[in-house]
Design an enzyme around this catalytic site. Structure first.
Site, PDB file in Angstrom:
ATOM      1  N   MET A  76       0.817  -1.206   0.000  1.00 42.25           N
ATOM      2  CA  MET A  76       0.000   0.000   0.000  1.00 42.25           C
ATOM      3  C   MET A  76       0.860   1.269   0.000  1.00 42.25           C
ATOM      4  O   MET A  76       2.066   1.217   0.200  1.00 42.25           O
ATOM      5  CB  MET A  76      -0.928   0.001   1.218  1.00 42.25           C
ATOM      6  N   HIS A  77       0.196   2.392  -0.218  1.00 39.68           N
ATOM      7  CA  HIS A  77       0.724   3.743   0.020  1.00 39.68           C
ATOM      8  C   HIS A  77       1.755   4.230  -0.991  1.00 39.68           C
ATOM      9  O   HIS A  77       2.154   5.391  -0.947  1.00 39.68           O
ATOM     10  CB  HIS A  77       1.338   3.869   1.426  1.00 39.68           C
ATOM     11  N   ASP A 232      -2.585  -5.108   0.477  1.00 36.77           N
ATOM     12  CA  ASP A 232      -2.072  -6.407   0.899  1.00 36.77           C
ATOM     13  C   ASP A 232      -2.724  -6.943   2.168  1.00 36.77           C
ATOM     14  O   ASP A 232      -3.053  -8.134   2.255  1.00 36.77           O
ATOM     15  CB  ASP A 232      -0.552  -6.385   1.030  1.00 36.77           C
TER      16      ASP A 232
END
Length: 478
Positions: A76-77, A232
């Site tokens: 992520m991110h 995830d």
């Protein structure tokens, strides 16, 4: 057949499951991280495509011909910046990159960010990274036409379309997490608007179909459905069947996660708990996240010139925490500290602190960090009735016994199998391709349950108190 692709930090994994959800094939391709400066962590998106090609080629051709749907899971991110021709403008700034700490603090000081996202704005989130680019790479910033998350760049390659889904989008700091939609106000605050954002779908919904040229190239059927997928951890939640309130799992991977499903939206940013959309419509989840779990053990294994498995296998039964304490803040910490600058430490070392004692201290330090996450979730009203352990660290019974005792909650271990992000993504592919719902995400069979060691509960309570005191003592030291 259904394919799940999980784009991790250290590799891309693919699993193929059949209609009965049995894994019939799997393949992996390694990835490396670039750290050009202190606090930086980057990857070239081109390498993700090379890894995806390798994984697809490794799946037997007869299975590829039977694939009906593909699901995506991913780290992520990350910030993938594209120009108007979908060319990548710079290496992706990853989830564990902390360069944007000043920008994160700037955004977090604006009350509307916490109010709309339901979260503290952490340096690793996507929005502060774009503000950093605006401040430090202004010429490049003016060329940004689209911002994608890592797995959604894979989707662009697969489908030709810019699409994101709710669970991953919730980690950008641009999503109104309660409404499950981009916030125009938050985008404006970072110099962007909706035109730079991919369209949104639910994780179990169809996001597009496989490009015909890729179907021909890899021998897949025409019209393969690409599911929305998930970040995830949300994908892992689908994989282990954590989709209802009271269900939770602890993941002992590179980072550590305590993940709890929620039937409603219950943000509490002050706790530093992540409150994100789940991969299913009308569902949310909360996470306490620590940045170094097995990463801390592997770091110590390198110092000790030993294999991590060898360090943990000879520990015997659970013992009370010793005087040596380990604080696992090797690259800062999220829950509950929200401190990108704090760094780890060994405290209380003595002449008789040997390798075994130091190993136990590392495991206990990560365990107490997870207990901090449990306490933060509890402060929001989240209750954990069932806890499952996944990830590489879950192979250590000693570690799981410590977690069960520190949290006062039995920890269940699934039967042998892969229930992580790739498996969860494949389940989402089933939902998208067939119209099925949450009933697909059943919990796995349990191989064993590790109960708290009652006689050591008090000792672990005391150990956690000493850990918290040590964390307070080193705050501000560099």
């Amino acid at each position: 057949m259904y394919l799940g692709l999980d784009l991790g930090t250290s590799g891309l994994k693919g699993v193929v499951i059949d209609d009965a959800q049995g894994i019939v094939a799997e393949a992996t391709a390694p990835l490396t991280v670039s750290r050009p400066h202190e606090g930086w962590s980057e990857q070239s998106p081109a390498y993700w495509i090379v890894a995806a090609e390798a994984v697809l080629n490794a799946i037997p051709s007869e299975l590829r011909r039977a694939i009906r749907g593909v699901g995506l899971s991913g780290q992520m991110h990350g910030a993938v910046l594209l120009n108007g021709a979908d060319d990548v403008l710079r290496p992706c700034i990853l989830w564990n990159d902390t360069r944007a700490h000043a920008e994160a603090a700037e955004l977090d000081a604006d009350p509307k960010f916490r109010a709309l996202t339901g979260n503290i704005i952490f340096p690793g989130f996507t929005a502060p990274k774009l503000l950093w680019v605006r401040h430090h790479e202004p010429a490049l910033f003016t060329k940004v036409a689209k911002v994608l998350l890592p797995k959604d760049y894979l989707r662009l390659w697969l489908t030709g379309d810019h699409v994101a889904e709710m669970s991953d989008a919730a980690g950008t700091s641009w999503l109104d997490t309660g409404k499950r939609d981009w916030s125009d106000d938050l985008l404006t605050a970072t110099g962007l608007d909706r035109s730079a954002m991919p369209r949104l779908v639910e994780g179990s919904a169809q996001s597009g179909t496989l490009r015909p040229e890729l179907a021909d190239r890899f021998g897949l059927p025409k019209g393969v459905i690409i599911a929305g997928g998930a970040g995830d951890n949300a994908a892992a939640g689908i994989g282990v069947g954590v989709v209802k309130a009271g269900q939770a799992f602890v993941s002992l991977g590179t980072s550590g996660v305590l993940f709890a499903a929620n039937d409603g939206y219950r943000p509490d940013p002050a706790t530093a708990v992540h409150t994100f959309c789940h991969a299913l419509p009308g569902k949310w989840h909360q996470m306490g996240v620590i940045l170094a779990a097995t990463d801390a053990l592997n770091w110590f294994a390198g110092i000790a010139e030993a294999e991590a498995r060898d360090l943990t296998e000879g520990l015997g039964g659970l013992k009370a925490p010793g005087k040596a304490r380990f604080l696992p803040y090797l690259g800062g910490e999220r829950t509950p500290l929200n401190d990108a600058a704090i760094r780890g430490a060994f405290i209380g070392l003595e002449h008789d602190t040997d390798r075994v004692a130091a190993t136990r201290a590392v495991l206990e330090g990560v365990t107490f960090a997870i207990r901090d996450c449990r306490d933060a979730l509890a402060a929001t009203g989240t209750k954990i009735d069932r806890l499952m352990a996944v990830g590489g660290g879950s192979k250590s019974d000693y570690w799981l016994s410590a977690i069960a005792t520190a949290l006062g909650t039995p920890v269940s271990v699934p039967v042998a199998g892969d229930y992580g992000g790739a498996f969860g993504a494949a389940r989402l592919a089933i939902m998208a391709a067939t119209g099925a719902g949450a009933e697909v995400a059943t919990p796995p069979a349990i191989a064993k349950t590790i109960d708290p060691v009652a006689v050591l509960t008090g000792a672990f309570d005391e150990g956690h108190a000493r850990y918290r005191a040590a964390a307070s003592a080193i705050k501000g030291l560099t």
